[in-house]
Scaffold this motif. Structure first.
Motif, short mmCIF file in Angstrom:
data_model
loop_
_atom_site.label_atom_id
_atom_site.label_comp_id
_atom_site.label_asym_id
_atom_site.label_seq_id
_atom_site.Cartn_x
_atom_site.Cartn_y
_atom_site.Cartn_z
N ILE A 371 65.40 41.53 34.04
CA ILE A 371 64.13 40.97 33.55
C ILE A 371 63.23 40.62 34.73
CG2 ILE A 371 63.06 39.07 32.27
CD1 ILE A 371 65.63 38.91 30.62
N MET A 372 63.82 40.04 35.77
CA MET A 372 63.06 39.66 36.96
C MET A 372 62.40 40.87 37.60
SD MET A 372 65.78 36.97 38.63
CE MET A 372 64.81 36.61 40.08
N GLN A 373 63.17 41.96 37.75
CA GLN A 373 62.60 43.13 38.42
C GLN A 373 61.53 43.78 37.56
OE1 GLN A 373 64.64 46.71 39.30
NE2 GLN A 373 65.83 46.80 37.39
N ARG A 374 61.71 43.80 36.24
CA ARG A 374 60.72 44.41 35.36
C ARG A 374 59.41 43.61 35.36
NH1 ARG A 374 62.57 48.29 31.64
NH2 ARG A 374 64.81 48.68 31.78
N GLN A 375 59.52 42.28 35.41
CA GLN A 375 58.32 41.46 35.46
C GLN A 375 57.60 41.61 36.80
OE1 GLN A 375 58.82 37.37 34.30
NE2 GLN A 375 59.69 37.89 32.30
N SER A 376 58.31 42.07 37.81
CA SER A 376 57.70 42.32 39.12
C SER A 376 57.19 43.75 39.24
CB SER A 376 58.72 42.04 40.23
OG SER A 376 59.11 40.69 40.23
N GLY A 377 57.27 44.51 38.14
CA GLY A 377 56.77 45.88 38.15
C GLY A 377 57.73 46.88 38.76
N LYS A 378 59.02 46.52 38.88
CA LYS A 378 60.01 47.42 39.46
C LYS A 378 60.99 47.88 38.37
CE LYS A 378 58.38 46.58 43.61
NZ LYS A 378 57.67 47.60 44.41
N ASP A 379 61.64 49.00 38.61
CA ASP A 379 62.60 49.52 37.65
C ASP A 379 63.66 50.32 38.40
OD1 ASP A 379 63.91 50.16 35.33
OD2 ASP A 379 62.52 51.75 34.74
N SER A 380 64.53 49.59 39.11
CA SER A 380 65.55 50.22 39.94
C SER A 380 66.89 50.24 39.23
CB SER A 380 65.68 49.47 41.28
OG SER A 380 66.81 49.88 41.98
N ASN A 381 67.46 51.43 39.10
CA ASN A 381 68.79 51.55 38.50
C ASN A 381 69.86 50.92 39.39
OD1 ASN A 381 68.05 52.89 36.11
ND2 ASN A 381 68.02 54.88 37.15
N LEU A 382 69.65 50.96 40.71
CA LEU A 382 70.61 50.34 41.62
C LEU A 382 70.66 48.83 41.42
CD1 LEU A 382 72.61 50.56 43.96
CD2 LEU A 382 70.66 50.42 45.55
N THR A 383 69.48 48.23 41.28
CA THR A 383 69.42 46.78 41.02
C THR A 383 70.08 46.46 39.69
OG1 THR A 383 67.38 46.52 42.29
CG2 THR A 383 67.86 44.83 40.65
N ARG A 384 69.82 47.26 38.67
CA ARG A 384 70.41 47.05 37.35
C ARG A 384 71.93 47.19 37.43
NH1 ARG A 384 67.60 50.61 35.14
NH2 ARG A 384 65.82 49.24 34.77
N LEU A 385 72.41 48.18 38.17
CA LEU A 385 73.85 48.39 38.31
C LEU A 385 74.50 47.21 39.05
CD1 LEU A 385 76.23 50.34 37.90
CD2 LEU A 385 75.65 51.37 40.11
N ALA A 386 73.82 46.71 40.09
CA ALA A 386 74.33 45.56 40.84
C ALA A 386 74.41 44.33 39.95
CB ALA A 386 73.45 45.29 42.04
N ALA A 387 73.41 44.15 39.07
CA ALA A 387 73.41 43.01 38.16
C ALA A 387 74.59 43.07 37.20
CB ALA A 387 72.10 42.96 37.38
N VAL A 388 74.82 44.27 36.65
CA VAL A 388 75.94 44.43 35.72
C VAL A 388 77.27 44.25 36.46
CG1 VAL A 388 77.15 46.05 34.20
CG2 VAL A 388 74.65 45.93 34.15
N GLY A 389 77.38 44.88 37.63
CA GLY A 389 78.61 44.76 38.41
C GLY A 389 78.88 43.33 38.84
N GLY A 390 77.82 42.64 39.29
CA GLY A 390 77.98 41.24 39.70
C GLY A 390 78.37 40.35 38.53
N GLY A 391 77.79 40.61 37.36
CA GLY A 391 78.13 39.82 36.18
C GLY A 391 79.56 40.05 35.74
N VAL A 392 79.98 41.31 35.71
CA VAL A 392 81.35 41.64 35.30
C VAL A 392 82.35 41.03 36.28
CG1 VAL A 392 83.02 43.54 35.06
CG2 VAL A 392 80.72 43.75 34.08
N TYR A 393 82.05 41.15 37.58
CA TYR A 393 82.97 40.57 38.57
C TYR A 393 83.04 39.05 38.42
CZ TYR A 393 85.06 38.91 42.84
OH TYR A 393 85.87 38.25 43.73
N SER A 394 81.91 38.40 38.16
CA SER A 394 81.89 36.94 38.00
C SER A 394 82.74 36.50 36.82
CB SER A 394 80.45 36.44 37.82
OG SER A 394 79.67 36.70 38.97
N ILE A 395 82.65 37.24 35.71
CA ILE A 395 83.45 36.92 34.54
C ILE A 395 84.94 37.13 34.84
CG2 ILE A 395 83.97 37.59 32.15
CD1 ILE A 395 80.97 38.34 31.90
N TYR A 396 85.25 38.25 35.51
CA TYR A 396 86.64 38.51 35.90
C TYR A 396 87.16 37.39 36.81
CZ TYR A 396 90.34 40.35 38.88
OH TYR A 396 91.50 40.49 39.60
N ALA A 397 86.37 37.00 37.80
CA ALA A 397 86.79 35.95 38.73
C ALA A 397 87.01 34.63 38.01
CB ALA A 397 85.74 35.79 39.84
#
Length: 437
Positions: A371-397
């Motif tokens: 949401i942050m990147q979209r409101q800033s006018g950006k649309d990066s799949n790498l950022t989206r992937l990092a967000a999902v990966g970071g969230g999944v890892y946080s839940i696992y941890a």
């Protein structure tokens, strides 16, 4: 351009980020010995997970336009309630972590004076340290920054000496005996080690909130935080491996001062006592800095209306005395609930609770990043992937910290939601102010 001289480059910011992640390491070798040298696998996986989080938080800092650090990130996806829960959970994490650091100081002190302390004595001495460091916060920002720098120096110099010179004292037979003394599988090892390996990286999120201090932040901040994360991972692997090849695992697993004991094995008891003393003073200084950080977090939250007003009231010297007293009272309650004859087990339980609480705002931030990147006018799949990966890892941890810690963490969040509900009326205009008949 007039402010460019006040900004730092990628190397300086990398060093600042490393400093923000070096507190609280002094008991990690003992915790690692409780699993064995096979915990090396956990260091590798945690470093990879922390790198994903570091990149994601760098993007959060890049796109964020709101105040409040982690709370500001969470507000993009979850509104004011998300802001509150993120800062509330982060405050709880610091409250618990600071109690754990106080216990680690007492642990090293007991080794220095060669005394055995009962559970009640540990609580009393830890309480005195918390009170002393809380009172020291009244010295203000400059004093706390100086203490943070001093503590980093006092802790890191002996750790660096042990890590490098210790290689000449490394005994492969001792390390081999320590490899897997409890016969864990690799999966079990990673799970059992996760809380203390991730503990070494906590603090990376705070560095990403200071992008305005960096030259060319869009390029340099991701490079700096990822480089700092790799450096912390490599350094952690180095000092735990070296110590596990010097101190027999049976001794290390029961040690109240692992770095001091390692130095004693290398250079004799006097050198070990000197390192233990440096660690006591250094860790005490770090605790002053973290108590200051907690007081400021509570004060800013009270100013926003999230926390009770008592935390935001200051005296004529701009010192939140009542807030400091309130913080210490909460820490006394937490301390009384964690009494244990073993300071190592007590510290381990506290860092698990602190880690779980810290991961709550992590998940909220990761969920808000797209949401942050979209409101800033950006649309990066790498950022989206990092967000999902970071969230999944946080839940696992979070899950790997144990069901007891997860349960207490969930209860803490539920209590926070109730608190928010009681204060929410002050943060928003009621939809209908007329009395219903």
């Amino acid at each position: 351009m007039g402010h460019s001289k006040n900004k730092v480059g990628v190397i300086q910011f990398t060093m600042l980020t490393i400093v923000s992640m070096t507190d609280g390491i002094i008991m990690i070798p003992t915790l690692a010995a409780g699993v064995g040298a096979i915990s090396l696998y956990a260091w590798i996986t945690t470093t990879l997970g922390a790198m994903i989080l570091a990149y994601a938080f760098a993007q959060c800092g890049r796109f964020n336009k709101k105040s409040g650090g982690l709370g500001g990130y969470a507000e993009y996806g979850f509104g004011k309630s998300g802001n509150f829960i993120a800062n509330y959970a982060y405050a709880i994490s610091l409250l618990i972590a600071n109690v754990g650091i106080a216990i680690s100081v007492v642990s090293y002190a007991s080794s220095f004076f060669n005394v055995h302390l009962s559970a009640l004595q540990v609580i009393l001495y830890s309480a005195l340290i918390l009170i002393f460091t809380g009172a020291a916060v009244a010295g203000g920002t400059s004093f706390s920054v100086k203490m943070s720098s001093l503590s980093m120096f006092l802790q890191m110099i002996p750790v660096m000496i042990i890590s490098i010179i210790g290689l000449f004292f490394f005994d492969p037979n001792i390390f081999t005996a320590a490899w897997n003394p409890y016969h864990y599988t690799v999966v079990q090892t990673i799970g059992f080690s996760n809380s203390f390996t991730l503990w070494a990286f906590l603090g990376l999120e705070s560095a990403c909130s200071n992008m305005e201090r960096v030259k060319n932040p869009e390029r340099n901040v991701p490079i700096a935080v990822i480089a700092a994360t790799v450096a912390i991972g490599a350094f952690s692997i180095l000092y735990t491996t070296v110590i596990q090849g010097i101190v027999p695992n049976t001794v290390l697993a029961q040690s109240n001062a692992p770095f001091g004991d390692a130095c004693a094995y290398m250079f004799g008891q006097e050198a070990g006592h000197l390192v233990t003393a440096l660690m006591i003073v250094g860790c005490g200084g770090a605790l002053i800095a973290w108590q200051f950080t907690l007081v400021e977090l509570l004060r800013s939250g009270a100013k926003e209306g999230y926390f009770p007003k008592i935390f935001g009231r200051v005296n004529s010297y701009e010192i939140p005395v009542r807030g400091i007293i309130g913080m210490l009272l909460i820490q006394m309650v937490l301390l009384s609930m964690t009494g244990s004859p073993s300071m190592v087990k007590q510290f381990d339980a506290l860092i698990k609770l602190s880690t779980v609480a810290n991961l709550v705002p992590y998940v909220l931030a990761m969920a808000s990043l797209d949401i942050m990147q979209r409101q800033s006018g950006k649309d990066s799949n790498l950022t989206r992937l990092a967000a999902v990966g970071g969230g999944v890892y946080s839940i696992y941890a979070c899950v790997q910290c144990g069901m007891d810690s997860v349960t207490y963490g969930m209860v803490t969040v539920l209590v926070g939601l109730m608190i928010y509900g009681l204060y929410a009326v002050r943060l928003q205009t009621p939809y209908n102010s007329r009395r219903i008949r």
